[in-house]
Structure formats: structure tokens, C-alpha cells
Design a protein around this motif. Structure first.
Motif, PDB file in Angstrom:
ATOM      1  N   ASP A 207     -20.389 -19.426  24.809  1.00  0.00           N
ATOM      2  CA  ASP A 207     -21.546 -18.983  24.012  1.00  0.00           C
ATOM      3  C   ASP A 207     -22.445 -20.151  23.622  1.00  0.00           C
ATOM      4  N   HIS A 210     -25.916 -19.037  22.941  1.00  0.00           N
ATOM      5  CA  HIS A 210     -25.968 -17.726  22.262  1.00  0.00           C
ATOM      6  C   HIS A 210     -26.241 -16.566  23.202  1.00  0.00           C
ATOM      7  N   VAL A 213     -22.606 -13.005  24.206  1.00  0.00           N
ATOM      8  CA  VAL A 213     -22.427 -11.587  23.894  1.00  0.00           C
ATOM      9  C   VAL A 213     -23.314 -10.724  24.801  1.00  0.00           C
ATOM     10  N   ALA A 214     -24.556 -11.155  24.991  1.00  0.00           N
ATOM     11  CA  ALA A 214     -25.457 -10.412  25.892  1.00  0.00           C
ATOM     12  C   ALA A 214     -24.901 -10.411  27.317  1.00  0.00           C
ATOM     13  N   VAL A 217     -22.170  -7.835  27.677  1.00  0.00           N
ATOM     14  CA  VAL A 217     -22.734  -6.487  27.846  1.00  0.00           C
ATOM     15  C   VAL A 217     -23.174  -6.281  29.292  1.00  0.00           C
ATOM     16  N   ASP A 251     -15.985 -11.512  18.086  1.00  0.00           N
ATOM     17  CA  ASP A 251     -17.369 -11.082  18.298  1.00  0.00           C
ATOM     18  C   ASP A 251     -17.425  -9.971  19.354  1.00  0.00           C
ATOM     19  N   TYR A 254     -15.910  -6.660  17.853  1.00  0.00           N
ATOM     20  CA  TYR A 254     -16.924  -5.966  17.052  1.00  0.00           C
ATOM     21  C   TYR A 254     -17.950  -5.280  17.950  1.00  0.00           C
ATOM     22  N   LEU A 255     -18.524  -6.062  18.861  1.00  0.00           N
ATOM     23  CA  LEU A 255     -19.573  -5.552  19.749  1.00  0.00           C
ATOM     24  C   LEU A 255     -19.134  -4.283  20.469  1.00  0.00           C
ATOM     25  N   ARG A 258     -18.219  -1.226  18.259  1.00  0.00           N
ATOM     26  CA  ARG A 258     -19.373  -0.510  17.718  1.00  0.00           C
ATOM     27  C   ARG A 258     -20.189   0.177  18.814  1.00  0.00           C
ATOM     28  N   PRO A 286     -17.239 -21.402  15.590  1.00  0.00           N
ATOM     29  CA  PRO A 286     -18.542 -20.735  15.717  1.00  0.00           C
ATOM     30  C   PRO A 286     -18.530 -19.206  15.597  1.00  0.00           C
ATOM     31  N   ALA A 288     -18.954 -15.504  14.625  1.00  0.00           N
ATOM     32  CA  ALA A 288     -19.854 -14.819  13.691  1.00  0.00           C
ATOM     33  C   ALA A 288     -19.074 -13.875  12.789  1.00  0.00           C
ATOM     34  N   LEU A 289     -18.129 -13.137  13.356  1.00  0.00           N
ATOM     35  CA  LEU A 289     -17.436 -12.112  12.569  1.00  0.00           C
ATOM     36  C   LEU A 289     -16.557 -12.724  11.493  1.00  0.00           C
ATOM     37  N   ALA A 292     -19.150 -13.031   8.738  1.00  0.00           N
ATOM     38  CA  ALA A 292     -19.870 -11.838   8.272  1.00  0.00           C
ATOM     39  C   ALA A 292     -18.945 -10.660   7.972  1.00  0.00           C
ATOM     40  N   GLY A 293     -17.809 -10.590   8.663  1.00  0.00           N
ATOM     41  CA  GLY A 293     -16.947  -9.425   8.542  1.00  0.00           C
ATOM     42  C   GLY A 293     -17.522  -8.250   9.317  1.00  0.00           C
ATOM     43  N   GLY A 294     -16.690  -7.248   9.514  1.00  0.00           N
ATOM     44  CA  GLY A 294     -17.081  -6.086  10.302  1.00  0.00           C
ATOM     45  C   GLY A 294     -18.054  -5.181   9.575  1.00  0.00           C
TER      46      GLY A 294
ATOM     47  N   VAL B 180     -25.880  -3.091  17.581  1.00  0.00           N
ATOM     48  CA  VAL B 180     -25.381  -3.445  18.907  1.00  0.00           C
ATOM     49  C   VAL B 180     -26.330  -2.815  19.932  1.00  0.00           C
ATOM     50  N   THR B 208     -26.507 -12.016  12.571  1.00  0.00           N
ATOM     51  CA  THR B 208     -25.371 -12.146  11.664  1.00  0.00           C
ATOM     52  C   THR B 208     -24.023 -11.961  12.365  1.00  0.00           C
ATOM     53  N   HIS B 210     -23.722 -12.131  15.857  1.00  0.00           N
ATOM     54  CA  HIS B 210     -23.929 -12.649  17.227  1.00  0.00           C
ATOM     55  C   HIS B 210     -24.373 -11.595  18.228  1.00  0.00           C
ATOM     56  N   ALA B 214     -28.253 -10.127  22.478  1.00  0.00           N
ATOM     57  CA  ALA B 214     -27.977  -8.927  23.277  1.00  0.00           C
ATOM     58  C   ALA B 214     -28.898  -7.779  22.861  1.00  0.00           C
TER      59      ALA B 214
END
Lengths: 298, 298
Positions: A207, A210, A213-214, A217, A251, A254-255, A258, A286, A288-289, A292-294, B180, B208, B210, B214
Motif C-alpha cells: 500500500d 495508497h 485497497v483499490a 477491489v 483494511d 473491513y472493505l 462492508r 500503517p 487504518a482500521l 478508526a475501528g470498524g 466502500v 479514514t 483506507h 478505491a
């Protein structure tokens, strides 16, 4: 569909962290990953301990690791000596690396890409004879820190050679974190074309810019749902300048959670493991979660 | 196609940073953004300086800002007094916020969502009469820190009310960074359906968890190419717990540049601006490109 995460933190995560974890701490890390739901873990690399001191306890670690039903442990190997150690240690999988460019491949493992493919072929054959699952990972598939862009024609040639080694799985690695979603789509399509319809594909993301994550997907949209990730986003590559960690496991949990895709991992357990790892490494990871938490929280 | 970035750092970026920048430093920030290629900048908010002390110099800032050909300055307003100040200060655009949930809307601006829509209608009408471009931004369109999920039916109702206010542009904001890509696709489609085919849509992202990069990709794939971003990824929201900054402008410039989409911004200038801002704020900004640099480098 479910995304299958291969947990990289014990190997790719720890090998570039300044602090060297004890074997006991590594056992705890793997156990926490498994408790979170991980079923494949790259636990170490069987390489020269003078080059990668963080992995010097590879053999002891494998002995110390408890076994869990349905969980497979992989070891990274680069040569025959590494393979012998990995097999003696009882790994379930080996991960053999071939870097797509000669400059980076030489710095990483002391041989050209073509030589690395020949080595991979003999390692894959020997591991298969021993009943061990084999992955070949093509490093720097999306860009090289020394040669810059990796032309599609070059990648096609390396893909062909790697496919010819006959692995059970083929991984493309964005070792230095320069890929973007359009490149993921393009290069996974190329890999599918060269490797044929049946060879399982896997993607190894960092990452660094950044885009991890994209890119994850884009991979899933392209039908590749086996993704490497590292708890906390720990790590990097000691032989690649400015490399940072893999995309953080939590991360991705979460992604995809959700998005309704799912990973079979528990987000809270994964975040807890990242928090624990951060304390062990005495650094800021690094993830994020972890900060920030879920969501939603209730 | 080109992605059009609305630069948020002077407003959304600075309003949640501990250190308050001088008016002179804000002028430098805006000038650096413009030099990087930005053509729309949300420069400040005309709100109660006791609630947002970082924006207390809104009027002086507008006076001090140099004008550049083709560059538009926006001010955030929440009520008639703010609009009067913004118009007197000579803004080119106003950005009116309506939060999608009553709890968050009340905490943010002291009124329910329905009341905020009524206020927005009168602000839009007055601004339009003054020849000023109007945006209404729906905050917490993808999730609320107090109420949790924002049901599609609720968002549809808010979208209808906001569309009825007659703005020149409608923005959906992921204020707390929980969206997301699948949600971006779904809610932008809903916005297009309710707002009709002609109203320009815009998306305001926070990174927030990551998912910002995306989500930006998903937005462009959905045909929404006006994106808010903040140099360095600075900022957050003082009234939203655990909120972090907008997606970093330079992260989007790298992403879309390498995807062949483009942003009309210069990556090196944007990274330089982020580095400068980090020094000014005396904090570590979450930008990835500021750490890693672009690729390829030659």
C-alpha cells in the motif's frame, strides 16, 4: 464469493521491521492470525540469515508453531538449500520468488530472471515430489525500483517461463506498491491468458502509494480472490527502496466485509492482532482500521 | 476524461488541525494549490469563530487572497449570517451543508436535517440572486457516527429535498470515511436518479479506513469525476469522532495519472505543497505520495 487472505505478517511483515521478534512472539502472531480466521500463513523464509536476520529462526519457528486444523503454513525459498530446510521443517507450502526485472532479481537473489525461473522449476519439481503445495510469485510485476516500468512484453515472457515451471499457484506481486487498478486489470488478464484457465492466480499488494485497497477491489472484479495481506500493514522489502508494508489485513477485512464479499476473518480479532503487533514492534503501523475501528459499531 | 479536483485543504483540511495557520500561510497554501493546477478551492468557512477558531480569519483571508485567471474560491456557509459574510467577501461559490441524519446535523449545525434543507433553500436562492455558484453537500451520506447506517430511503428523501433547493451542484460526503466502492456505486446511482440527468454531482471523500482511493475509482467509473481532496490528506471534522482527513490530493493525482485519466494537476508540485503544509502544521500528514514519491521517477 469470498476473498481468501494469505497472511504475510510473519514473513513479509517482519522481515523489514527494525525490531526482531522472538520466536515466541512469532508463534503468538501466527496464533492470533489463525484465531482471526486466517487459513494460510506465510510464516517465514528459509534464506541466508546474514541477509535477513529477522528470519534466522525459521527452522525453530516451524518446530515451535502449534498446528491447527485446516491451516497451512508456507515458507519462502529461493534455492535448493532453502528448500531442503523448508521440507525438513515440515512446511505445507513453499513460495518461490522470481523477480520480473534482471536488476532487481540480481539484487534480491543474486541471479537474473531467467536463472531464477530455472531455479524455480527445479524447486517446484522437488517440492511437488515431496507432496508440498507450490506457489511461484513474480516480484515487481507492476514496476521495478531500478528499471522503472516493466513492459507487458517482458511480463508475458516471465509469465510464460513461470507457468512452465508447473506451480500449483501463480502470484503477481506489486512489490514496491506502484500498481493502480487499471494495471491490475490488465496484468491479471495477461496472467490468465498466459497461464491458462485452470492455474489459480493470487495477488500480492503493497500500500506504498495508497492504491492497495483499490487494487484489491480491481483484483476481485477480475476474478482473482486470493490476496496477500499483512496484519497491521507491517513490513516492506529490505532490497526495494521506499517500499512499505503489504496492504493491511484488517483494511481488507473491513472493505470486503462492508462490500458484502466477505473474507471469513473476524474484524475485531484482526484489529486486536494488529494492535498487539504494533506493541511488539514498538512502531506505528500503517493500518487504518487499527486507528478508526470498524463501522457500524453496534 | 479528466478528474476535476476541488481542493479542500484550506477549509476541511485546516479546520481540524490543532495548529492554527496564519492568514499569510493560508494564502501561501492556496497559491501553492493553484500553482499545482487546482482550479476550484474551498478556501474557508463563514461560521461562528468560537466554534471553529481555525476559520476566524475568513473575511481577512478572502481580502488577502490573490486572484488567478480561471480559479474559483468557495466558502462554506451554514446560515444567513454566513452567507452575508461570504457574499461581502466576494466568494465565487458557496458550499452549503446538510447532514443526512438528524443527530449529526443537530450537533454540526444546530438544526434537524429538514430544517437544514429549508435553510439551504433560502441560502441557494439568495446566492443565486447574487450570481454566485451554489453547491449543497449532503454530509454523512454513507454513514453517521451517531446513528450508524444511513438507510437508502433516508438518503433518497434528503436527496429529494436538496435537489428541490435548486443548487448548481450536489455533493455526497463520506464525512467519517466509512464508504466502500459498492456503496459509492449504489448511492451515486441513487443521487443521479433523484437529481435527474443534468445536475452536476460531486463526491467528498475521507480516507479514514483506507477506502478513499478505491472509492474515488468507483466514483469515476460511475461517471462522477468532480472529487474533493485535501493536500497532504490534512484535516477531519471537529464534530465527528475519529474522523481523519480527506483523501490526499497527491494520492489522487498519482492514481489517476497512472490510470491514464488525468487530473490537470502536477504531481511534483502537489507533493511539494503537501511537504510544505506538513512543516507548517508541525504534524505528520497521512499522504502516501509525500513519503513514497511518484513512479516511475525518471
Amino acid at each position: 464469493m469470498t476473498v481468501s487472505i494469505v497472511e504475510m505478517s510473519p514473513r513479509d511483515g517482519l522481515q523489514n521491521e527494525e525490531k526482531v521478534l522472538s520466536t515466541e512472539a512469532k508463534v503468538e502472531l501466527v496464533s492470533r492470525a489463525v484465531r482471526a480466521g486466517v487459513r494460510r500463513v506465510e510464516v517465514t523464509s528459509f534464506v541466508n540469515p546474514r541477509r535477513v536476520p529477522q528470519m534466522a529462526d525459521a527452522d525453530e519457528l516451524m518446530t515451535a508453531l502449534p498446528r491447527f486444523d485446516g491451516v497451512r503454513y508456507a515458507g519462502l525459498v529461493m534455492n535448493e538449500r532453502g528448500l531442503d530446510r523448508a521440507l525438513a521443517a515440515g512446511v505445507d507450502e513453499i513460495d518461490v520468488v522470481v523477480v520480473a526485472t534482471d536488476t532487481f532479481c540480481t539484487r534480491n537473489q543474486g541471479m537474473t530472471t531467467a536463472q531464477a525461473c530455472e531455479t524455480a522449476a527445479s524447486l517446484v519439481a522437488a517440492a511437488r515430489a515431496a507432496g508440498v503445495f507450490t506457489t511461484v510469485t513474480i516480484g515487481a510485476s507492476f514496476g521495478c525500483p531500478f528499471e522503472g516500468e516493466v513492459p507487458l512484453g517482458r511480463l508475458r515472457e516471465v509469465l510464460r517461463r513461470v507457468t512452465d515451471t508447473g506451480p500449483d499457484e501463480l502470484a503477481l506481486a506489486d512489490t514496491i506498491g506502484v500498481a493502480v487498478p487499471s494495471g491490475i486489470t490488465e496484468r491479471l488478464a495477461l496472467a490468465r491468458e498466459v497461464a491458462g484457465p485452470d492455474l489459480p492466480l493470487r495477488l500480492h499488494l503493497h500500500d506504498t502509494r495508497h492504491t492497495g485497497v483499490a487494487n484489491a477491489v480491481a483484483a476481485v472484479e477480475a476474478g482473482v480472490s486470493t490476496l496477500d495481506a499483512s496484519i497491521g500493514g507491517a513490513g516492506g522489502c529490505p532490497f526495494a527502496p521506499a517500499a512499505t508494508g503489504n496492504v493491511a489485513t484488517e483494511d481488507l477485512v473491513y472493505l470486503f466485509g462492508r462490500m458484502g464479499v466477505g473474507t471469513d476473518l473476524d474484524l475485531d480479532e484482526t484489529i486486536a492482532a494488529a494492535g498487539w503487533l504494533e506493541e511488539q514492534l514498538e512502531t506505528r503501523l500503517p493500518s487504518a482500521l487499527l486507528r478508526a475501528g470498524g463501522f457500524p459499531t453496534a
